[in-house]
Design a protein around this motif. Structure first.
Motif, mmCIF file in Angstrom:
data_model
loop_
_atom_site.group_PDB
_atom_site.id
_atom_site.type_symbol
_atom_site.label_atom_id
_atom_site.label_comp_id
_atom_site.label_asym_id
_atom_site.label_seq_id
_atom_site.Cartn_x
_atom_site.Cartn_y
_atom_site.Cartn_z
ATOM 1 N N ALA A 180 49.024 108.205 -40.862
ATOM 2 C CA ALA A 180 47.389 108.232 -41.118
ATOM 3 C C ALA A 180 46.913 107.023 -40.252
ATOM 4 C CB ALA A 180 47.236 108.370 -42.508
ATOM 5 N N LEU A 181 47.048 105.883 -40.390
ATOM 6 C CA LEU A 181 46.385 104.723 -40.145
ATOM 7 C C LEU A 181 46.444 104.727 -38.716
ATOM 8 C CD1 LEU A 181 47.791 101.905 -42.461
ATOM 9 C CD2 LEU A 181 45.516 103.085 -42.394
ATOM 10 N N VAL A 182 47.319 105.124 -37.879
ATOM 11 C CA VAL A 182 47.596 105.285 -36.454
ATOM 12 C C VAL A 182 46.727 106.248 -35.700
ATOM 13 C CG1 VAL A 182 48.934 105.641 -34.483
ATOM 14 C CG2 VAL A 182 49.946 104.067 -36.313
ATOM 15 N N ALA A 183 46.590 107.327 -36.575
ATOM 16 C CA ALA A 183 45.587 108.485 -36.097
ATOM 17 C C ALA A 183 44.201 107.894 -36.379
ATOM 18 C CB ALA A 183 45.766 109.853 -37.014
ATOM 19 N N ALA A 184 43.950 107.420 -37.429
ATOM 20 C CA ALA A 184 42.429 106.846 -37.521
ATOM 21 C C ALA A 184 42.168 105.604 -36.699
ATOM 22 C CB ALA A 184 42.277 106.157 -39.061
ATOM 23 N N SER A 185 42.813 104.651 -36.331
ATOM 24 C CA SER A 185 42.843 103.841 -35.382
ATOM 25 C C SER A 185 42.523 104.534 -33.829
ATOM 26 C CB SER A 185 44.018 102.795 -35.404
ATOM 27 O OG SER A 185 44.055 102.060 -36.518
ATOM 28 N N GLU A 235 39.858 101.182 -44.955
ATOM 29 C CA GLU A 235 38.664 101.171 -44.075
ATOM 30 C C GLU A 235 39.130 100.293 -42.723
ATOM 31 O OE1 GLU A 235 34.016 99.441 -44.131
ATOM 32 O OE2 GLU A 235 35.342 99.030 -45.864
ATOM 33 N N ILE A 236 38.821 101.177 -41.537
ATOM 34 C CA ILE A 236 39.215 100.606 -40.300
ATOM 35 C C ILE A 236 38.015 100.296 -39.698
ATOM 36 C CG2 ILE A 236 40.344 100.882 -38.232
ATOM 37 C CD1 ILE A 236 42.441 102.601 -39.890
ATOM 38 N N VAL A 237 37.681 99.064 -39.235
ATOM 39 C CA VAL A 237 36.375 98.740 -38.436
ATOM 40 C C VAL A 237 37.133 98.066 -37.317
ATOM 41 C CG1 VAL A 237 34.910 98.562 -40.477
ATOM 42 C CG2 VAL A 237 36.420 96.496 -39.865
ATOM 43 N N VAL A 285 37.563 105.901 -42.413
ATOM 44 C CA VAL A 285 38.195 105.485 -43.405
ATOM 45 C C VAL A 285 39.206 106.670 -43.720
ATOM 46 C CG1 VAL A 285 37.712 105.727 -46.140
ATOM 47 C CG2 VAL A 285 35.888 104.522 -44.677
ATOM 48 N N VAL A 286 40.369 106.083 -44.116
ATOM 49 C CA VAL A 286 41.554 106.834 -44.458
ATOM 50 C C VAL A 286 41.587 106.995 -45.744
ATOM 51 C CG1 VAL A 286 44.096 107.327 -44.055
ATOM 52 C CG2 VAL A 286 42.577 106.022 -42.282
#
Length: 444
Positions: free
Chosen positions: A36-41, A112-114, A130-131
């Motif tokens: 999920a984090l890789v997809a959001a990034s 939260e990825i910024v 945001v994931v």
């Protein structure tokens, strides 16, 4: 044993499954979060190239398309304060990224990825997504359920295999136990079927060899007894000739009758010694006429020695699991003890009654000094005196061979009954012999 083997396999399989499935379940949760984090990034990185070249309208459209495709909030913060995409406030992470630092912050509601994008003339652009927590564990519950079902299936399969294996081990052991019990009941033809592991097959072979050796030893013993009994025929023949040479016909007839009875006893002993018995033979007789006949035989000697004889017989037939010869030998042994161990003119009584559970109860009571070891104590509620007088084959406290009571005891046990020794009402010895019905059997 079968249950213990199953429990052992179940415990081992549970430990193995826990050692593999628990780390696998943790790994699946970690993989889902990282995915999920890789997809959001990746969504945030897809806007980096547009930030430096596209105008605000095209950048807004691209941001909304990315947010719609990823189903996550995607927001672009421009240096002049404009917010594109999903409306969101400027958080501490956004303000920190505006200084040129890209980072990922773990919040209570998700990650939260910024991403800070530099190179624009007007300043640094911040891309935020945001994931949610739900997306971090998406599919994990289903994967854990599959693992649980797989573990239970493997456990049940292992228990089934263990049960089959345990049954293959327990069945030969149970058969060996059954054969040993049959041998204990004198069924010497019983044999074990070699089955199971090599060790159990060896035990079955050893048990069969033991049963064969017991048969051989008993056969040799029977032949020795028969030979010894047959040797008595020569003095009996001489005794018969001496009796026939007597001048008094009455004495000759009486002594000849005694010799005939002794010869019949020897013949019966030879036949019994050579009889092959499997412990379940159909030896039966009516106890009433046998006891009456033997008491009548001993009454002649009792009259000569001044003894009173009281005979109390049941009026109905009493079938017992003994042959007539065996029962006659028992009565002779008990009455012979009375004549051998009590003074002359000592009376005795013989009673034969039916047992409630079938068979007969034979009681011989004399008016002599009593059995050694009873101390003249009164009988208990069951008619016995405690501690009981031991019956040991070949051992007698009265100087005899010690075989009479043992013959009676063994005959009672072979019929399914017991022998009791106690003190009679007048202080003499009381011997009670319980004989089982024809259907009863108890190993001696």
């Amino acid at each position: 044993m079968r249950r213990r083997l199953s429990l052992l396999v179940a415990a081992t399989m549970c430990l193995v499954l826990l050692a593999f499935l628990v780390p696998l379940a943790v790994l699946l949760r970690t993989v889902a979060r990282d995915r999920a984090l890789v997809a959001a990034s990746a969504d945030a990185q897809s806007l980096v190239s547009l930030v430096g070249t596209a105008d605000p309208a095209a950048l807004r459209l691209s941001t909304e398309q990315v947010a719609a495709a990823s189903r996550r909030p995607v927001t672009v913060f421009l240096p002049d304060g404009t917010v594109l995409g999903t409306p969101a406030p400027r958080t501490d992470a956004v303000r920190l990224a505006a200084l040129g630092h890209s980072l990922t912050v773990d919040h209570a509601d998700g990650y939260e990825i910024v991403v800070a994008v530099q190179g624009r003339p007007d300043g640094t652009v911040v891309i935020r997504t945001v994931v949610p927590r739900a997306e971090l564990s998406r599919g994990v519950g289903r994967a854990w359920l599959v693992l649980a079902v797989l573990g239970v299936t493997l456990l049940l399969l292992g228990l089934f295999v263990a049960d089959r294996l345990a049954r293959s081990l327990v069945a030969p052991i149970a058969e060996l136990s059954a054969v040993s019990h049959r041998l204990a009941r004198a069924e010497l033809n019983a044999r074990a079927r070699p089955a199971g592991p090599p060790e159990l097959r060896q035990v079955a072979g050893a048990l069969n060899h033991l049963a064969g050796r017991i048969q051989e030893l008993l056969r040799d013993e029977r032949e020795q007894v028969a030979d010894l009994s047959h040797r008595l025929r020569t003095p009996l023949t001489s005794l018969r000739l001496e009796a026939e040479s007597l001048t008094d016909p009455a004495d000759a007839a009486r002594i000849t009758a005694r010799v005939d009875a002794l010869e019949r006893a020897v013949t019966g002993l030879i036949q019994q010694a050579r009889r092959t018995s499997d412990g379940t033979g159909g030896r039966t007789c009516d106890a009433t006429p046998v006891v009456r006949d033997r008491v009548a035989f001993w009454s002649v000697l009792a009259e000569d020695t001044g003894r009173t004889v009281v005979l109390d017989l049941a009026p109905t037939p009493l079938p017992v699991r003994l042959s007539a010869d065996e029962l006659g030998a028992v009565v002779d042994a008990l009455l012979g003890n009375v004549f051998a161990h009590t003074p002359e003119e000592t009376g005795f009584s013989v009673a034969l009654r039916a047992r409630p559970e079938g068979g007969a109860s034979l009681t011989v009571t004399d008016q002599g000094p009593g059995l050694p070891g009873t101390g003249g104590r009164s009988p208990g509620r069951d008619g016995t005196v405690g501690p009981p007088v031991p019956v040991v084959r070949g051992v007698s406290s009265a100087g005899s061979t010690g075989l009479g009571l043992d013959i009676a005891r063994r005959a009672a046990q072979s019929s399914g009954g017991r022998l009791y020794l106690s003190t009679g009402p007048a202080g003499g010895a009381r011997v009670t012999l319980e004989l089982g019905p024809p259907s009863a059997f108890t190993s001696a």
